[in-house]
Design a protein around this motif. Structure first.
Motif, PDB file in Angstrom:
ATOM      1  N   ARG A  39       0.821  -1.218   0.000  1.00  0.00           N
ATOM      2  CA  ARG A  39       0.000   0.000   0.000  1.00  0.00           C
ATOM      3  C   ARG A  39       0.853   1.265   0.000  1.00  0.00           C
ATOM      4  NH1 ARG A  39      -2.405  -3.610   3.372  1.00  0.00           N
ATOM      5  NH2 ARG A  39      -1.715  -2.668   5.303  1.00  0.00           N
ATOM      6  N   TRP A  46      -7.683  -0.213  -3.544  1.00  0.00           N
ATOM      7  CA  TRP A  46      -7.894  -1.653  -3.616  1.00  0.00           C
ATOM      8  C   TRP A  46      -8.251  -2.247  -2.261  1.00  0.00           C
ATOM      9  CZ3 TRP A  46      -5.551  -6.069  -1.673  1.00  0.00           C
ATOM     10  CH2 TRP A  46      -5.936  -7.251  -2.289  1.00  0.00           C
ATOM     11  N   VAL A  47      -7.526  -1.862  -1.218  1.00  0.00           N
ATOM     12  CA  VAL A  47      -7.789  -2.410   0.110  1.00  0.00           C
ATOM     13  C   VAL A  47      -9.164  -1.970   0.607  1.00  0.00           C
ATOM     14  CG1 VAL A  47      -7.021  -2.426   2.511  1.00  0.00           C
ATOM     15  CG2 VAL A  47      -5.354  -2.567   0.675  1.00  0.00           C
ATOM     16  N   TRP A  50     -11.788  -4.060  -1.158  1.00  0.00           N
ATOM     17  CA  TRP A  50     -11.838  -5.423  -0.644  1.00  0.00           C
ATOM     18  C   TRP A  50     -12.467  -5.442   0.755  1.00  0.00           C
ATOM     19  CZ3 TRP A  50     -11.609  -9.925  -2.818  1.00  0.00           C
ATOM     20  CH2 TRP A  50     -11.484 -11.040  -2.034  1.00  0.00           C
ATOM     21  N   ALA A  51     -12.153  -4.453   1.585  1.00  0.00           N
ATOM     22  CA  ALA A  51     -12.734  -4.375   2.919  1.00  0.00           C
ATOM     23  C   ALA A  51     -14.241  -4.158   2.838  1.00  0.00           C
ATOM     24  CB  ALA A  51     -12.081  -3.250   3.719  1.00  0.00           C
ATOM     25  N   ALA A  93      -9.661  -7.386   6.761  1.00  0.00           N
ATOM     26  CA  ALA A  93      -9.273  -7.165   5.365  1.00  0.00           C
ATOM     27  C   ALA A  93      -8.064  -6.260   5.273  1.00  0.00           C
ATOM     28  CB  ALA A  93     -10.442  -6.569   4.583  1.00  0.00           C
ATOM     29  N   LEU A  94      -7.962  -5.298   6.154  1.00  0.00           N
ATOM     30  CA  LEU A  94      -6.797  -4.401   6.111  1.00  0.00           C
ATOM     31  C   LEU A  94      -5.507  -5.133   6.440  1.00  0.00           C
ATOM     32  CD1 LEU A  94      -8.163  -1.174   7.798  1.00  0.00           C
ATOM     33  CD2 LEU A  94      -7.635  -1.527   5.409  1.00  0.00           C
ATOM     34  N   TRP A  95      -5.564  -6.090   7.364  1.00  0.00           N
ATOM     35  CA  TRP A  95      -4.338  -6.765   7.765  1.00  0.00           C
ATOM     36  C   TRP A  95      -4.012  -7.936   6.856  1.00  0.00           C
ATOM     37  CZ3 TRP A  95      -0.859  -4.618  10.559  1.00  0.00           C
ATOM     38  CH2 TRP A  95      -1.221  -3.649  11.468  1.00  0.00           C
ATOM     39  N   TYR A  97      -4.834  -8.338   3.546  1.00  0.00           N
ATOM     40  CA  TYR A  97      -4.634  -8.077   2.113  1.00  0.00           C
ATOM     41  C   TYR A  97      -3.802  -6.845   1.888  1.00  0.00           C
ATOM     42  CZ  TYR A  97      -8.278 -11.473   1.979  1.00  0.00           C
ATOM     43  OH  TYR A  97      -8.997 -12.593   2.159  1.00  0.00           O
TER      44      TYR A  97
END
Length: 97
Positions: A39, A46-47, A50-51, A93-95, A97
């Motif tokens: 990131r 993107w993150v 996905w989150a 999701a943050l951790w 991906y």
């Protein structure tokens, strides 16, 4: 990249226990080589996307689970064995991906 961390050594803990005071951590420096930046682009969404998807899925699973509990409670069945787990969506999701 240099990372500074605070650690307790066994000798430090033993000495503090013997002296009757609180142990003081020792700073430890570690040097690592980073080959890719996760990131690095702050405008990359993107993150966050996905989150958002993970959060939507977690809310849906929670709704379905609560609906099943409600139906069993209304049917006068045993509800003791049903359990609702907390949804971990955005932080997960943050951790991951």
């Amino acid at each position: 990249m240099t990372i500074v961390d605070l650690r307790y050594s066994a000798a430090c803990l033993r000495e503090a226990h013997r002296a009757g005071h609180r142990a003081r951590p020792t700073p430890v420096r570690r040097r690592i080589d980073v080959y890719s930046w996760a990131r690095a682009d702050r405008r990359d969404r993107w993150v966050a996307q996905w989150a958002m998807i993970e959060e939507r899925r977690a809310r849906r699973r929670l709704r379905l689970r609560l609906e099943a509990i409600r139906q069993r409670a209304n049917a006068a069945e045993a509800v003791d064995d049903l359990e609702v787990h907390p949804a971990r969506h955005r932080r997960n999701a943050l951790w991951l991906y």
